[in-house]
Design an enzyme around this catalytic site. Sequence first.
Site, PDB file in Angstrom:
ATOM      1  N   THR A   1       0.841  -1.221   0.000  1.00  0.00           N
ATOM      2  CA  THR A   1       0.000   0.000   0.000  1.00  0.00           C
ATOM      3  C   THR A   1       0.867   1.260   0.000  1.00  0.00           C
ATOM      4  O   THR A   1       0.394   2.329  -0.347  1.00  0.00           O
ATOM      5  CB  THR A   1      -0.942   0.054   1.237  1.00  0.00           C
ATOM      6  N   GLY A   2       2.126   1.123   0.392  1.00  0.00           N
ATOM      7  CA  GLY A   2       3.017   2.292   0.455  1.00  0.00           C
ATOM      8  C   GLY A   2       3.429   2.767  -0.936  1.00  0.00           C
ATOM      9  O   GLY A   2       3.276   2.035  -1.915  1.00  0.00           O
TER      10      GLY A   2
ATOM     11  N   ALA B   1       4.919  -1.569   9.632  1.00  0.00           N
ATOM     12  CA  ALA B   1       4.430  -2.361   8.495  1.00  0.00           C
ATOM     13  C   ALA B   1       3.296  -3.265   8.959  1.00  0.00           C
ATOM     14  O   ALA B   1       3.450  -4.024   9.913  1.00  0.00           O
ATOM     15  CB  ALA B   1       5.559  -3.204   7.913  1.00  0.00           C
TER      16      ALA B   1
ATOM     17  N   TYR C   1      -7.619  -8.447  13.443  1.00  0.00           N
ATOM     18  CA  TYR C   1      -6.663  -7.335  13.491  1.00  0.00           C
ATOM     19  C   TYR C   1      -6.340  -6.976  14.944  1.00  0.00           C
ATOM     20  O   TYR C   1      -5.174  -6.848  15.336  1.00  0.00           O
ATOM     21  CB  TYR C   1      -7.273  -6.135  12.751  1.00  0.00           C
TER      22      TYR C   1
ATOM     23  N   LYS D   1      -2.713  -7.446  16.892  1.00  0.00           N
ATOM     24  CA  LYS D   1      -2.022  -6.315  17.537  1.00  0.00           C
ATOM     25  C   LYS D   1      -1.771  -6.639  19.012  1.00  0.00           C
ATOM     26  O   LYS D   1      -0.706  -6.346  19.547  1.00  0.00           O
ATOM     27  CB  LYS D   1      -2.865  -5.029  17.403  1.00  0.00           C
TER      28      LYS D   1
ATOM     29  N   ILE E   1     -22.320   6.128   4.882  1.00  0.00           N
ATOM     30  CA  ILE E   1     -22.048   5.790   6.288  1.00  0.00           C
ATOM     31  C   ILE E   1     -22.513   4.361   6.548  1.00  0.00           C
ATOM     32  O   ILE E   1     -23.648   4.007   6.196  1.00  0.00           O
ATOM     33  CB  ILE E   1     -22.785   6.770   7.228  1.00  0.00           C
TER      34      ILE E   1
ATOM     35  N   ARG F   1     -20.858  -2.516   9.361  1.00  0.00           N
ATOM     36  CA  ARG F   1     -19.890  -3.555   9.006  1.00  0.00           C
ATOM     37  C   ARG F   1     -19.605  -4.455  10.216  1.00  0.00           C
ATOM     38  O   ARG F   1     -19.634  -3.991  11.361  1.00  0.00           O
ATOM     39  CB  ARG F   1     -18.569  -2.909   8.558  1.00  0.00           C
TER      40      ARG F   1
HETATM   41  P1  NAD Z   1      -0.414   2.287   5.431  1.00  0.00           P
HETATM   42  O1  NAD Z   1      -1.111   1.159   4.709  1.00  0.00           O
HETATM   43  O2  NAD Z   1      -0.347   3.594   4.771  1.00  0.00           O
HETATM   44  O3  NAD Z   1       1.066   1.842   5.815  1.00  0.00           O
HETATM   45  C1  NAD Z   1       1.438   0.512   6.013  1.00  0.00           C
HETATM   46  C2  NAD Z   1       2.768   0.325   5.293  1.00  0.00           C
HETATM   47  O4  NAD Z   1       3.222  -1.017   5.552  1.00  0.00           O
HETATM   48  C3  NAD Z   1       2.663   0.471   3.770  1.00  0.00           C
HETATM   49  O5  NAD Z   1       3.734   1.231   3.281  1.00  0.00           O
HETATM   50  C4  NAD Z   1       2.728  -0.972   3.278  1.00  0.00           C
HETATM   51  O6  NAD Z   1       3.245  -1.075   1.954  1.00  0.00           O
HETATM   52  C5  NAD Z   1       3.612  -1.601   4.321  1.00  0.00           C
HETATM   53  N1  NAD Z   1       3.429  -3.047   4.455  1.00  0.00           N
HETATM   54  C6  NAD Z   1       2.253  -3.712   4.601  1.00  0.00           C
HETATM   55  N2  NAD Z   1       2.494  -5.033   4.722  1.00  0.00           N
HETATM   56  C7  NAD Z   1       3.844  -5.173   4.661  1.00  0.00           C
HETATM   57  C8  NAD Z   1       4.720  -6.301   4.725  1.00  0.00           C
HETATM   58  N3  NAD Z   1       4.246  -7.537   4.879  1.00  0.00           N
HETATM   59  N4  NAD Z   1       6.047  -6.077   4.643  1.00  0.00           N
HETATM   60  C9  NAD Z   1       6.552  -4.831   4.480  1.00  0.00           C
HETATM   61  N5  NAD Z   1       5.772  -3.733   4.402  1.00  0.00           N
HETATM   62  C10 NAD Z   1       4.439  -3.919   4.493  1.00  0.00           C
HETATM   63  O7  NAD Z   1      -1.112   2.380   6.869  1.00  0.00           O
HETATM   64  P2  NAD Z   1      -0.897   3.388   8.091  1.00  0.00           P
HETATM   65  O8  NAD Z   1      -2.230   3.944   8.404  1.00  0.00           O
HETATM   66  O9  NAD Z   1       0.237   4.270   7.824  1.00  0.00           O
HETATM   67  O10 NAD Z   1      -0.534   2.354   9.280  1.00  0.00           O
HETATM   68  C11 NAD Z   1       0.748   2.275   9.871  1.00  0.00           C
HETATM   69  C12 NAD Z   1       0.654   1.457  11.156  1.00  0.00           C
HETATM   70  O11 NAD Z   1      -0.187   2.096  12.104  1.00  0.00           O
HETATM   71  C13 NAD Z   1       0.083   0.040  10.980  1.00  0.00           C
HETATM   72  O12 NAD Z   1       0.786  -0.840  11.830  1.00  0.00           O
HETATM   73  C14 NAD Z   1      -1.337   0.178  11.458  1.00  0.00           C
HETATM   74  O13 NAD Z   1      -1.875  -1.048  11.915  1.00  0.00           O
HETATM   75  C15 NAD Z   1      -1.158   1.169  12.584  1.00  0.00           C
HETATM   76  N6  NAD Z   1      -2.382   1.882  12.923  1.00  0.00           N
HETATM   77  C16 NAD Z   1      -2.923   2.757  12.028  1.00  0.00           C
HETATM   78  C17 NAD Z   1      -4.070   3.443  12.403  1.00  0.00           C
HETATM   79  C18 NAD Z   1      -4.746   4.430  11.479  1.00  0.00           C
HETATM   80  O14 NAD Z   1      -5.773   4.971  11.869  1.00  0.00           O
HETATM   81  N7  NAD Z   1      -4.223   4.685  10.290  1.00  0.00           N
HETATM   82  C19 NAD Z   1      -4.631   3.245  13.668  1.00  0.00           C
HETATM   83  C20 NAD Z   1      -4.058   2.300  14.513  1.00  0.00           C
HETATM   84  C21 NAD Z   1      -2.909   1.649  14.150  1.00  0.00           C
HETATM   85  C1  UD1 Z   2      -9.035   2.400  12.169  1.00  0.00           C
HETATM   86  C2  UD1 Z   2      -7.794   1.954  11.392  1.00  0.00           C
HETATM   87  C3  UD1 Z   2      -7.172   0.781  12.074  1.00  0.00           C
HETATM   88  C4  UD1 Z   2      -6.914   1.170  13.533  1.00  0.00           C
HETATM   89  C5  UD1 Z   2      -8.193   1.629  14.235  1.00  0.00           C
HETATM   90  C6  UD1 Z   2      -7.875   2.153  15.641  1.00  0.00           C
HETATM   91  C7  UD1 Z   2      -7.803   2.371   8.977  1.00  0.00           C
HETATM   92  C8  UD1 Z   2      -8.197   1.877   7.637  1.00  0.00           C
HETATM   93  N1  UD1 Z   2      -8.164   1.582  10.023  1.00  0.00           N
HETATM   94  O1  UD1 Z   2     -10.038   1.377  12.137  1.00  0.00           O
HETATM   95  O2  UD1 Z   2      -5.930   0.453  11.442  1.00  0.00           O
HETATM   96  O3  UD1 Z   2      -6.303   0.147  14.231  1.00  0.00           O
HETATM   97  O4  UD1 Z   2      -8.732   2.720  13.506  1.00  0.00           O
HETATM   98  O5  UD1 Z   2      -8.986   2.734  16.222  1.00  0.00           O
HETATM   99  O6  UD1 Z   2      -7.208   3.415   9.117  1.00  0.00           O
HETATM  100  N2  UD1 Z   2     -17.010   4.265   7.768  1.00  0.00           N
HETATM  101  C9  UD1 Z   2     -18.102   4.734   7.082  1.00  0.00           C
HETATM  102  N3  UD1 Z   2     -17.985   4.956   5.746  1.00  0.00           N
HETATM  103  C10 UD1 Z   2     -16.832   4.715   5.040  1.00  0.00           C
HETATM  104  C11 UD1 Z   2     -15.709   4.215   5.753  1.00  0.00           C
HETATM  105  C12 UD1 Z   2     -15.847   4.004   7.122  1.00  0.00           C
HETATM  106  O7  UD1 Z   2     -19.173   4.949   7.671  1.00  0.00           O
HETATM  107  O8  UD1 Z   2     -16.794   4.972   3.826  1.00  0.00           O
HETATM  108  C13 UD1 Z   2     -17.124   4.066   9.229  1.00  0.00           C
HETATM  109  C14 UD1 Z   2     -16.771   2.670   9.660  1.00  0.00           C
HETATM  110  O9  UD1 Z   2     -17.893   1.806   9.552  1.00  0.00           O
HETATM  111  C15 UD1 Z   2     -16.319   2.892  11.100  1.00  0.00           C
HETATM  112  C16 UD1 Z   2     -15.708   4.309  11.071  1.00  0.00           C
HETATM  113  O10 UD1 Z   2     -16.181   4.918   9.864  1.00  0.00           O
HETATM  114  O11 UD1 Z   2     -17.417   2.884  11.968  1.00  0.00           O
HETATM  115  C17 UD1 Z   2     -14.194   4.289  11.045  1.00  0.00           C
HETATM  116  O12 UD1 Z   2     -13.792   3.360  10.041  1.00  0.00           O
HETATM  117  P1  UD1 Z   2     -12.275   3.221   9.538  1.00  0.00           P
HETATM  118  O13 UD1 Z   2     -11.756   4.538   9.130  1.00  0.00           O
HETATM  119  O14 UD1 Z   2     -12.244   2.102   8.559  1.00  0.00           O
HETATM  120  O15 UD1 Z   2     -11.479   2.896  10.869  1.00  0.00           O
HETATM  121  P2  UD1 Z   2     -11.591   1.795  12.019  1.00  0.00           P
HETATM  122  O16 UD1 Z   2     -12.342   0.592  11.571  1.00  0.00           O
HETATM  123  O17 UD1 Z   2     -12.041   2.506  13.250  1.00  0.00           O
END
Ligand code: NAD
Ligand code: UD1
Length: 321
Positions: free
Chosen positions: A39-40, A94, A161, A165, A221, A287
Amino acid sequence: MSSKPIAVVTGGAGFIGSHTVDRLVELGHRVVVLDDFRTGKRANLQRWLDPRHAFDGSDPALEIAVCDVSHGIFAALAPITAKYGRVERIVHLAAQVSVVASVANPLVDMAVNYGGTLHVLEYARAMGVAKVAFASSAAVYGDVETMPVGEDTPTQPVSPYGIDKLASELALDYYAVVHGVPTTALRFFNVYGPRQDPSSPYSGVISIFSDRAKAGLPLLIFGDGSQTRDFIYVGDVVRALVAAVGDGNSRLVANVGTGGEITVLELARTIVELCGGRSTIAHAPARGGEILKSRARVDRLRELGVVAETKLVDGLRATLA
Ligand code: NAD
Ligand code: UD1
């Protein structure tokens, strides 16, 4: 060649990872990104490959190694450490990041999100890495009645997930206690900001809503929109990661949120308004595997010296820009 110690960022080409790389390079670290680019994007890191940012005029501030962390990280790092010396710190980001995707494919989630963490910890143990900071998630808590959620709330994840974690956190603690690897696990709540990729149906809600509202398309939503999330701006999350990977703490587990919450319906309305009010809002069935309410207690984050500074409306403006 300068002998700056290496900071590795796994997942460094992604959304949170690339902002973390920016900050670490700005602070003068030699950064190595391990990413398999599922995804990066290289574009997120391109500026640091410019020779103008090289140390001593020739020595790149950033190296990128294509590597799937679920297959181990020794081989990818060996040529880099042979050139520049040992890895001092690892920020492990990652992961497969979608809760919904983990429900659809739990085995992939386990291999990447738990297996990948074990590979990172095995490297840290064998190579004497000084600190590992890990991106855990609020998903470890599951459905909690009382908000805000403190770190001592019993964990009961309701998705693969969240389970992976939590298992990773247990592994971090095991490596800290038994093998003496200093670790910190940060439980991110919902992170948003520039570079979050909206292109998948599993993408973060703010990236999807922003993308659609800018184009005047309807927002969808899942459920009635009364579910809440604690949305934290990526810049604030990076400050927490940099503090965690740089400090001498071990076995710390800390929430990373703002301490506030907003319903998804209110969020949708705010984004539509910021984009000029053209989009309509529609609903689809809720969902599976999702939590209803989410808001962080942030006392421990404060002890780490970090307070979320960015107000949601300011963060949304920056994201929309
Ligand atoms: P992202 O998808 O943008 O980043 C994830 C990165 O990991 C990407 O660059 C992807 O290519 C790389 N990756 C995935 N699988 C891999 C593998 N097997 N080997 C090497 N690289 C791999 O997502 P993000 O939102 O930047 O998430 C970063 C971290 O933060 C993750 O661990 C995610 O679980 C955690 N996290 C994110 C959120 C959020 O709201 N975005 C919330 C809680 C935790
Ligand atoms: C997100 C992160 C997850 C992280 C978690 C921590 C992403 C993709 N997921 O999960 O890695 O560990 O927070 O709290 O960043 N929704 C809609 N419409 C849409 C998309 C989403 O209504 O088009 C709703 C979903 O049903 C959910 C809320 O928005 O209730 C948040 O969804 P989402 O952004 O996917 O995040 P989380 O599932 O909370």
